[in-house]
Design a protein around this motif. Structure first.
Motif, PDB file in Angstrom:
ATOM      1  N   PRO A   8       0.910  -1.301  -0.008  1.00 11.85           N
ATOM      2  CA  PRO A   8       0.022   0.109  -0.104  1.00 11.85           C
ATOM      3  C   PRO A   8       1.030   1.202  -0.171  1.00 11.85           C
ATOM      4  N   VAL A   9       0.464   2.388  -0.447  1.00  8.65           N
ATOM      5  CA  VAL A   9       0.955   3.542  -0.399  1.00  8.65           C
ATOM      6  C   VAL A   9       0.520   4.123   0.540  1.00  8.65           C
ATOM      7  N   SER A  10       1.427   5.439   0.727  1.00  7.47           N
ATOM      8  CA  SER A  10       1.069   6.408   2.038  1.00  7.47           C
ATOM      9  C   SER A  10       1.248   7.914   1.273  1.00  7.47           C
ATOM     10  N   VAL A  11       0.503   8.914   1.921  1.00 12.92           N
ATOM     11  CA  VAL A  11       0.580  10.272   1.617  1.00 12.92           C
ATOM     12  C   VAL A  11       0.853  11.128   2.827  1.00 12.92           C
ATOM     13  N   THR A  12       2.022  11.985   3.066  1.00 13.23           N
ATOM     14  CA  THR A  12       2.039  12.508   4.375  1.00 13.23           C
ATOM     15  C   THR A  12       2.562  13.960   3.896  1.00 13.23           C
ATOM     16  N   ASP A  59       0.783  21.732   1.756  1.00 14.24           N
ATOM     17  CA  ASP A  59       2.067  21.278   0.825  1.00 14.24           C
ATOM     18  C   ASP A  59       1.610  20.416  -0.397  1.00 14.24           C
ATOM     19  N   LYS A  60       2.486  20.630  -1.518  1.00 16.88           N
ATOM     20  CA  LYS A  60       2.001  20.149  -2.770  1.00 16.88           C
ATOM     21  C   LYS A  60       2.733  18.817  -2.755  1.00 16.88           C
ATOM     22  N   VAL A  61       2.072  17.530  -3.140  1.00 17.24           N
ATOM     23  CA  VAL A  61       2.702  16.523  -3.143  1.00 17.24           C
ATOM     24  C   VAL A  61       2.298  15.698  -4.696  1.00 17.24           C
ATOM     25  N   ASN A  62       3.094  14.505  -5.099  1.00 19.26           N
ATOM     26  CA  ASN A  62       2.556  13.873  -6.014  1.00 19.26           C
ATOM     27  C   ASN A  62       1.857  12.758  -5.836  1.00 19.26           C
ATOM     28  N   VAL A  63       0.743  12.369  -6.620  1.00 16.77           N
ATOM     29  CA  VAL A  63       0.023  11.346  -6.433  1.00 16.77           C
ATOM     30  C   VAL A  63       0.869  10.107  -6.591  1.00 16.77           C
ATOM     31  N   PRO A  64       0.892   8.860  -5.856  1.00 18.30           N
ATOM     32  CA  PRO A  64       1.715   7.762  -6.151  1.00 18.30           C
ATOM     33  C   PRO A  64       1.169   6.922  -6.926  1.00 18.30           C
ATOM     34  N   GLN A  65       2.004   6.189  -7.687  1.00 16.41           N
ATOM     35  CA  GLN A  65       1.345   5.266  -8.520  1.00 16.41           C
ATOM     36  C   GLN A  65       0.735   4.031  -7.781  1.00 16.41           C
ATOM     37  N   ALA A  66      -0.397   3.671  -8.581  1.00 16.35           N
ATOM     38  CA  ALA A  66      -1.478   2.815  -7.978  1.00 16.35           C
ATOM     39  C   ALA A  66      -0.768   1.323  -7.714  1.00 16.35           C
ATOM     40  N   PRO A  67      -0.759   0.638  -6.464  1.00 16.15           N
ATOM     41  CA  PRO A  67      -0.125  -0.370  -6.244  1.00 16.15           C
ATOM     42  C   PRO A  67      -0.898  -1.452  -6.925  1.00 16.15           C
ATOM     43  N   GLU A  68       0.009  -2.663  -6.998  1.00 13.52           N
ATOM     44  CA  GLU A  68      -0.568  -3.800  -7.866  1.00 13.52           C
ATOM     45  C   GLU A  68      -1.531  -4.622  -6.722  1.00 13.52           C
ATOM     46  N   VAL A  69      -2.585  -5.075  -7.234  1.00 16.11           N
ATOM     47  CA  VAL A  69      -3.553  -5.856  -6.436  1.00 16.11           C
ATOM     48  C   VAL A  69      -3.625  -7.379  -7.361  1.00 16.11           C
ATOM     49  N   SER A  70      -3.568  -8.462  -7.062  1.00 16.90           N
ATOM     50  CA  SER A  70      -3.502  -9.645  -7.945  1.00 16.90           C
ATOM     51  C   SER A  70      -4.863  -9.803  -8.278  1.00 16.90           C
ATOM     52  N   GLY A  71      -5.003  -9.912  -9.593  1.00 20.31           N
ATOM     53  CA  GLY A  71      -6.513 -10.219 -10.278  1.00 20.31           C
ATOM     54  C   GLY A  71      -7.293  -9.036 -10.535  1.00 20.31           C
ATOM     55  N   TYR A  72      -6.672  -7.833 -10.402  1.00 24.69           N
ATOM     56  CA  TYR A  72      -7.274  -6.539 -10.634  1.00 24.69           C
ATOM     57  C   TYR A  72      -6.401  -5.711 -11.322  1.00 24.69           C
ATOM     58  N   GLN A 124     -12.030  14.492  -6.813  1.00 21.57           N
ATOM     59  CA  GLN A 124     -11.586  14.912  -8.041  1.00 21.57           C
ATOM     60  C   GLN A 124     -10.837  13.902  -8.834  1.00 21.57           C
ATOM     61  N   LYS A 125     -11.012  13.627 -10.212  1.00 21.63           N
ATOM     62  CA  LYS A 125     -10.338  12.718 -10.737  1.00 21.63           C
ATOM     63  C   LYS A 125      -8.803  13.120 -11.148  1.00 21.63           C
ATOM     64  N   VAL A 126      -7.964  12.275 -10.808  1.00 20.94           N
ATOM     65  CA  VAL A 126      -6.616  12.535 -10.900  1.00 20.94           C
ATOM     66  C   VAL A 126      -5.772  11.347 -11.352  1.00 20.94           C
ATOM     67  N   GLU A 127      -4.478  11.497 -11.689  1.00 18.35           N
ATOM     68  CA  GLU A 127      -3.689  10.365 -12.492  1.00 18.35           C
ATOM     69  C   GLU A 127      -2.197  10.601 -11.667  1.00 18.35           C
ATOM     70  N   ALA A 128      -1.857   9.377 -11.548  1.00 18.46           N
ATOM     71  CA  ALA A 128      -0.589   8.913 -10.963  1.00 18.46           C
ATOM     72  C   ALA A 128       0.482  10.151 -11.236  1.00 18.46           C
ATOM     73  N   THR A 129       1.257  10.663 -10.225  1.00 16.27           N
ATOM     74  CA  THR A 129       2.329  11.649 -10.348  1.00 16.27           C
ATOM     75  C   THR A 129       1.597  13.137 -10.519  1.00 16.27           C
ATOM     76  N   ASN A 130       0.226  13.085 -10.896  1.00 11.44           N
ATOM     77  CA  ASN A 130      -0.045  14.372 -10.744  1.00 11.44           C
ATOM     78  C   ASN A 130       0.020  15.131  -9.383  1.00 11.44           C
ATOM     79  N   GLN A 131       0.013  16.600  -9.229  1.00 11.46           N
ATOM     80  CA  GLN A 131       0.446  17.294  -8.167  1.00 11.46           C
ATOM     81  C   GLN A 131      -0.654  17.738  -7.669  1.00 11.46           C
ATOM     82  N   VAL A 132      -0.994  17.330  -6.153  1.00  5.23           N
ATOM     83  CA  VAL A 132      -2.379  17.995  -5.561  1.00  5.23           C
ATOM     84  C   VAL A 132      -1.806  18.678  -4.356  1.00  5.23           C
ATOM     85  N   THR A 133      -2.637  19.537  -3.727  1.00  4.90           N
ATOM     86  CA  THR A 133      -2.409  20.373  -2.742  1.00  4.90           C
ATOM     87  C   THR A 133      -3.069  19.547  -1.615  1.00  4.90           C
TER      88      THR A 133
END
Length: 636
Positions: free
Chosen positions: A22-26, A31-44, A54-63
């Motif tokens: 799993p990922v974490s955001v601290t 603060d402006k941070v980047n959205v982490p890549q989605a972790p793998e889930v077996s079978g999904y 709001q819809k975002v993509e991995a690595t997008n910057q959010v506040t």
């Protein structure tokens, strides 16, 4: 500075998933941070990400705000659904349908249940999907494994069977006629042909199909059983031939007359040739002769010869089938998350086939595949600064029925905690500044500082101090983790306290007499007047901390009656600018005894706004200068 709280969840519709890494955001609010890549889930597989709705993509910057929600949305991987069809009566017995139903689809697909095939003597009662009673046309959703049962009720209806005895166009009447009774759908055996004086039977048909005595047939609503006879001469005997297909349990030829002759008359050569020709004819059509009756040398009585055959087979080359194996090495966290740690390992298994073909029908009755090869064990390559979740990978056994195989090895590393902020002089342990993934927790045996950060910086230009933590794993692997720590200004965690003072005329005030909590301030704290107080004017004290930060504190003077000539000239002010500098000496304190950061009281005399205090200084100096000028003019 206020820490932001971020909840991370992994959803597949209403289902909550649990990824291996799993990922974490601290961080802190704003603060402006980047959205982490989605972790793998077996079978999904991931289908979307939202941050605070709001819809975002991995690595997008959010506040970051005070409360945040990061949601990774997944969908199940598409797999062909396995569907087992069965046809039964309402007693659970299997029935034979007049045709088959075909149902195909992927796991999760929706479809409508098709009409079941007809079954002679039965009507469709119900259909069950995965054990639940449904109606034809109902919409169902396919699971990974499914069962569809068509349930039939037997129709009890008497079958009508007409039996006739024919010799060409002539209808015969046997002494003991036969009859066939039963209900529609019943299976019955064909009775033996009754004797008819002066005739011999040459064939039997049931509903137009050649049959033999004792053959099993299925009754329909209307049936016709015909016994065909031929007249025979006095003392004449007949040789007949039946051919039975043991593979299909069907009669190929029935009552073929090979020859006729009088008692003890030799069987003619043309009869022998006709009999032998039948064997060659059968072999040409693809049949193998299983057994046969010997042809007699002469006519001694009526005789029926039987040849039993089976379907011959031949082997022909079939299509090849290739099964691919892909083993990928992927970074599971850190700045390289989602990228490949090494070139993927690939295998290609090609199987050749031989089809066993029915020489009579041309149908494939069996497919023989080449044998599978032994699957290897693959050693996982190393990745600098990362640890793989598997030391080796056993490739599963691959057979011609296998689907393509995709495997992965996930590489994890120890990450530094983000946005660490401490009080000046407060040392942190190595374990407190890193994040150990759950999969590595049991492998860690030691965490030490390789490069200790400066927890007591003396410069205000850079409040970030860096260090290196060395993490030792049970297999001897050492991982170096660089960390950054922000050290708070001492001015944020200290509060000089001053009392209102009284100053006699022409007296100077020692700064240490003003601050009444000197013992609580850090070692090497210095005091100096920015504006020295007088009997008539308030002053400003600069409290300088060892880290270079400072507090400006306004010192209030209690006014007393003074002589009219108590004046200050510009020269006086200049001389009173910065006169006293003291270094406070207090008992040495350990890092854990450093004072905690506290919110300043609203009533404090501490001045936080430098521009504001400069304004006070300038205004005060201006007022003093104006006062001196007036007094000078009066004296003139």
């Amino acid at each position: 500075v206020e820490a932001a709280q971020t909840t991370v969840s992994y959803k597949a519709g209403t289902q909550t998933l649990t990824p291996a890494s799993p990922v974490s955001v601290t961080g802190n609010v704003d603060d402006k941070v980047n959205v982490p890549q989605a972790p793998e889930v077996s079978g999904y597989h991931v289908v979307g990400i939202t941050f605070n709705g709001q819809k975002v993509e991995a690595t997008n910057q959010v506040t970051l705000t005070k409360q945040n929600e990061l949601v990774y949305n997944y969908a199940a991987d598409v797999k062909p659904a396995k569907i087992t069809l069965s046809y039964k009566d309402d007693q659970g017995n299997a029935v034979t349908p007049n045709g088959q139903v075909t149902i195909n689809g992927d796991t999760g697909a929706k479809l409508n249940l098709p009409e079941g095939p007809s079954v002679t003597g039965y009507t469709l009662k119900e259909v069950k999907f995965n054990g639940v009673t449904k109606a034809v046309g109902d919409e169902v959703s396919l699971a990974e494994t499914n069962t569809v049962e068509y349930i039939y009720s037997k129709v009890v209806e008497a079958a009508q069977t007409t039996v006739s005895y024919k010799a060409g166009t002539q209808t015969l009447t046997p002494a003991n006629p036969v009859n066939v009774t039963g209900n529609v759908g019943d299976k019955v055996n064909v009775p033996q042909a009754p004797e008819v004086s002066g005739y011999h039977v040459v064939g039997i048909t049931f509903n137009g199909q050649n049959v033999t005595s004792g053959s099993e047939v299925t009754l329909t609503k209307q049936n016709e059983l015909v016994y065909n006879y031929e007249a025979k001469l006095v003392d004449e005997h007949v040789l007949q031939l039946n051919i039975i297909d043991d593979t299909t349990q069907k009669v190929l030829e029935n009552g073929i007359v090979l020859g006729k002759g009088l008692l003890n008359e030799p069987v003619a050569k043309d009869v022998v040739d006709k009999y032998n020709a039948k064997f060659e004819e059968l072999r040409t059509k693809g049949y193998d002769v299983r057994s046969y009756d010997e042809l007699p040398a002469d006519y001694t009585a009526d005789k029926t010869l039987t040849i039993h055959v089976t379907h011959g087979t031949k082997e022909v080359a079939g299509p090849d089938r290739t099964v691919n194996v892909l083993l990928e090495y992927v970074y599971g966290n850190g700045p390289k998350q989602g990228s490949f740690a090494a070139e993927p390992y690939k295998e290609e298994h090609t199987f050749t086939s031989i089809n066993v073909v029915d020489k009579v029908t041309g149908e494939i009755v069996e497919t023989k595949w080449s044998l599978p090869t032994a699957s290897p064990v693959i050693k996982t390559p190393k990745a600098e600064g990362y640890v793989a979740d598997k030391a080796t990978v056993k490739i599963p056994d691959i057979t011609p029925d296998s689907k393509d195989v995709k495997l992965n090895v996930t590489y994890l590393t120890i990450l530094p905690k983000e946005n660490i902020k401490i009080e000046w002089g407060h040392a942190l342990a190595a374990k407190d500044v890193i994040i150990v993934p759950e999969k590595l927790e049991n492998l860690v045996i030691n965490q030490t500082w390789k490069l200790v950060p400066d927890f007591k910086p003396t410069s205000l230009t850079d409040r970030l101090t860096s260090g290196i933590v060395t993490v030792t794993l049970s297999d001897g692997t050492k991982l170096d983790v660089e960390v950054e720590i922000e050290v708070a200004k001492l001015s944020e965690s200290n509060e000089p306290k001053v009392d209102q003072v009284t100053i006699s005329k022409d007296k100077q005030l020692d700064p240490k007499q003003v601050v009444n909590n000197l013992a609580e301030l850090p070692d090497r704290t210095q005091l100096e007047w920015v504006k020295e107080p007088t009997a008539l004017a308030d002053g400003v004290l600069n409290v300088k901390y060892p880290d270079g930060s400072n507090d400006l504190v306004e010192v209030k003077v209690k006014k007393t009656a003074i002589a009219d000539d108590a004046t200050q000239t510009p020269k006086d002010i200049n001389e009173a600018g910065i006169k006293a500098t003291l270094e406070i000496k207090t008992t040495d304190q350990t890092e854990t005894e450093m004072p905690k950061t506290t919110e300043l009281p609203q009533t404090s005399g501490k001045i936080d706004n430098t521009a504001g205090i400069l304004g006070i200084v300038v205004a005060t100096l201006g007022g003093l200068l104006g006062f001196g000028t007036t007094k000078h003019k009066k004296k003139s």
